[in-house]
Design an enzyme around this catalytic site. Structure first.
Site, PDB file in Angstrom:
ATOM      1  N   LYS A  30      22.355  23.851 128.584  1.00 53.08           N
ATOM      2  CA  LYS A  30      21.770  25.089 128.068  1.00 53.08           C
ATOM      3  C   LYS A  30      21.111  25.887 129.188  1.00 53.08           C
ATOM      4  O   LYS A  30      20.252  25.385 129.910  1.00 53.08           O
ATOM      5  CB  LYS A  30      20.757  24.759 126.977  1.00 53.08           C
ATOM      6  CG  LYS A  30      20.228  25.953 126.207  1.00 53.08           C
ATOM      7  CD  LYS A  30      19.373  25.471 125.037  1.00 53.08           C
ATOM      8  CE  LYS A  30      18.911  26.602 124.158  1.00 53.08           C
ATOM      9  NZ  LYS A  30      18.142  26.096 122.986  1.00 53.08           N
ATOM     10  N   CYS A  57      22.704  27.900 121.529  1.00 50.56           N
ATOM     11  CA  CYS A  57      21.602  28.555 120.819  1.00 50.56           C
ATOM     12  C   CYS A  57      21.081  29.799 121.544  1.00 50.56           C
ATOM     13  O   CYS A  57      21.682  30.855 121.481  1.00 50.56           O
ATOM     14  CB  CYS A  57      20.496  27.549 120.536  1.00 50.56           C
ATOM     15  SG  CYS A  57      19.382  28.049 119.186  1.00 50.56           S
ATOM     16  N   GLU A 113      23.828  22.049 117.533  1.00 47.87           N
ATOM     17  CA  GLU A 113      22.880  21.747 118.602  1.00 47.87           C
ATOM     18  C   GLU A 113      21.989  20.584 118.166  1.00 47.87           C
ATOM     19  O   GLU A 113      21.518  20.531 117.035  1.00 47.87           O
ATOM     20  CB  GLU A 113      22.016  22.973 118.894  1.00 47.87           C
ATOM     21  CG  GLU A 113      20.978  22.728 119.995  1.00 47.87           C
ATOM     22  CD  GLU A 113      20.054  23.913 120.238  1.00 47.87           C
ATOM     23  OE1 GLU A 113      19.471  23.990 121.330  1.00 47.87           O
ATOM     24  OE2 GLU A 113      19.906  24.754 119.323  1.00 47.87           O
TER      25      GLU A 113
END
Length: 288
Positions: free
Chosen positions: A118, A159, A46
Site C-alpha cells: 500500500k 484502499c 483488504e
C-alpha cells in the site's frame, strides 16, 4: 488494447473474525465456489485474514518473502488447483522489521506474479467522529504495481490508493485495462466517498475498476466497521455488479471491447492538452 474474450470476475466480500485459521479456510471455500461459477479472476478484500485493528496487526503479520505465510500459501494452492488468477486482497506483511499492508497477485500456476505494498497510508481526523493514522503502524510501499495476467494487464491499489488519481492515470498509461482496489472503507468515508472514488477512477481513465471490501459486521465491538458494497465499475462509470454490506460473492463480467468503444467514441487521450499538463512517470524517466 489486447483482443480477449469477456471473462468473469468474482469479488469475495468476506466476514473477518479474530480467528485467522477460520478466515483463511473461509476465503479458500469462497474462492473455490467462485471458480466453480466460471470466474477467471477472483478478488479478496483488504486485510481479510485478521481484524482491522492497529493494536493487534503485528501479531497477525506474515513473512511472505521468507515463505512463512499461510494466507498466501493458501492463495497459491487454490489458484493452481483451479487454474485462476487471484488478486489476494491484502494481509499484514512483516519484512526487515517493518510492517506493510500487502497484496499478492497469484497466477494459475500458483506463483506470485506481483506484490503491491500500500502506497498511500490513510490518515483522518474528523472531530467528534473518527481520528486514525495508519502511518503509526504501517510503512508505505514504494512501487506502483502493474501486472500481466492470463486475463490481461491489471493495476493494483489498496484502499486509500484510490484517492490519488495520478496513480490510476499512471496505470492507464502503462496499459492496464482494470484496476483492482482491495479496500476497507469505514462507515464515514464509505458513505461519503466509496461510490464517487471508484466511478471517478474508471471514468477518468476509461477502464474497469473493481473494489472488494470486507463484509460489514453490524454487531462489531471494534472501532472499525467496514462499509462493504464491493463493486465492479465499467469504463463509462456504470455499475456492472455490486454487493450490499453483507457476506456475499459478486460475479461480474469484464469485456475489453467496452474500453475500445468508449475510447473511440470519446478519445480523451488525443484531446488532452499535453502542452499544458502531463503525467510524469517518475520511475520510467529515472530508468531511461
Amino acid at each position: 488494447m489486447p483482443q480477449a474474450a469477456p471473462y468473469k470476475i468474482a469479488l469475495c466480500q468476506l466476514p473477518v473474525t479474530a480467528d485467522k485459521h477460520g478466515n483463511i479456510a473461509r476465503a479458500r471455500a469462497r474462492i473455490d465456489a467462485a471458480a466453480a461459477t466460471g470466474a477467471k479472476l477472483v478478488v479478496l478484500p483488504e486485510i481479510w485474514n485478521c481484524p482491522y485493528a492497529m493494536e493487534t496487526m503485528r501479531s497477525y503479520a506474515e513473512d511472505i518473502d521468507g515463505g512463512r505465510s499461510p494466507s498466501v500459501s493458501m492463495l497459491s494452492e487454490v489458484a493452481a488447483a483451479r487454474k485462476i488468477t487471484i488478486v489476494g486482497g491484502s494481509v499484514p506483511e512483516m519484512a526487515s522489521g517493518q510492517l506493510f499492508n500487502t497484496c499478492c497477485v497469484v497466477g494459475p500456476d500458483g506463483e506470485i506474479k506481483a506484490k503491491h505494498r500500500k502506497l498511500h497510508l490513510f490518515g483522518i481526523d474528523i472531530p467528534g467522529d473518527i481520528t486514525f493514522r495508519e502511518s503509526d503502524t504501517f510503512t508505505a510501499g514504494q512501487e506502483p504495481t502493474v501486472v500481466d495476467t492470463d486475463v490481461g494487464r491489471i493495476g493494483i491499489g489498496i484502499c486509500h490508493d484510490i484517492r490519488f488519481p495520478e496513480l490510476a492515470m499512471l496505470y492507464r498509461s502503462r496499459g492496464a485495462h482494470l484496476i483492482c482496489y482491495p479496500s476497507a472503507f469505514n462507515m464515514s468515508t464509505g458513505q461519503l466517498l466509496w461510490d464517487l472514488m471508484q466511478k471517478s477512477r474508471a471514468v477518468d481513465n476509461q477502464l474497469f475498476v473493481a473494489t472488494c471490501s470486507p463484509a460489514r459486521d453490524p454487531n462489531s465491538q471494534s472501532d472499525f466497521v467496514a462499509w462493504g458494497n464491493s463493486s465492479l465499475i465499467g469504463p463509462f462509470g456504470e455499475v456492472l455488479a455490486a454487493a450490499g454490506h453483507e457476506d456475499a460473492t459478486v460475479i461480474g463480467e469484464i469485456d475489453l471491447s467496452l474500453i475500445e468503444a468508449v475510447r473511440e467514441s470519446l478519445p480523451l487521450e488525443t484531446q488532452g492538452r499535453g502542452d499544458l499538463c502531463r503525467l510524469v512517470d517518475v520511475q520510467r524517466e529515472c530508468s531511461s
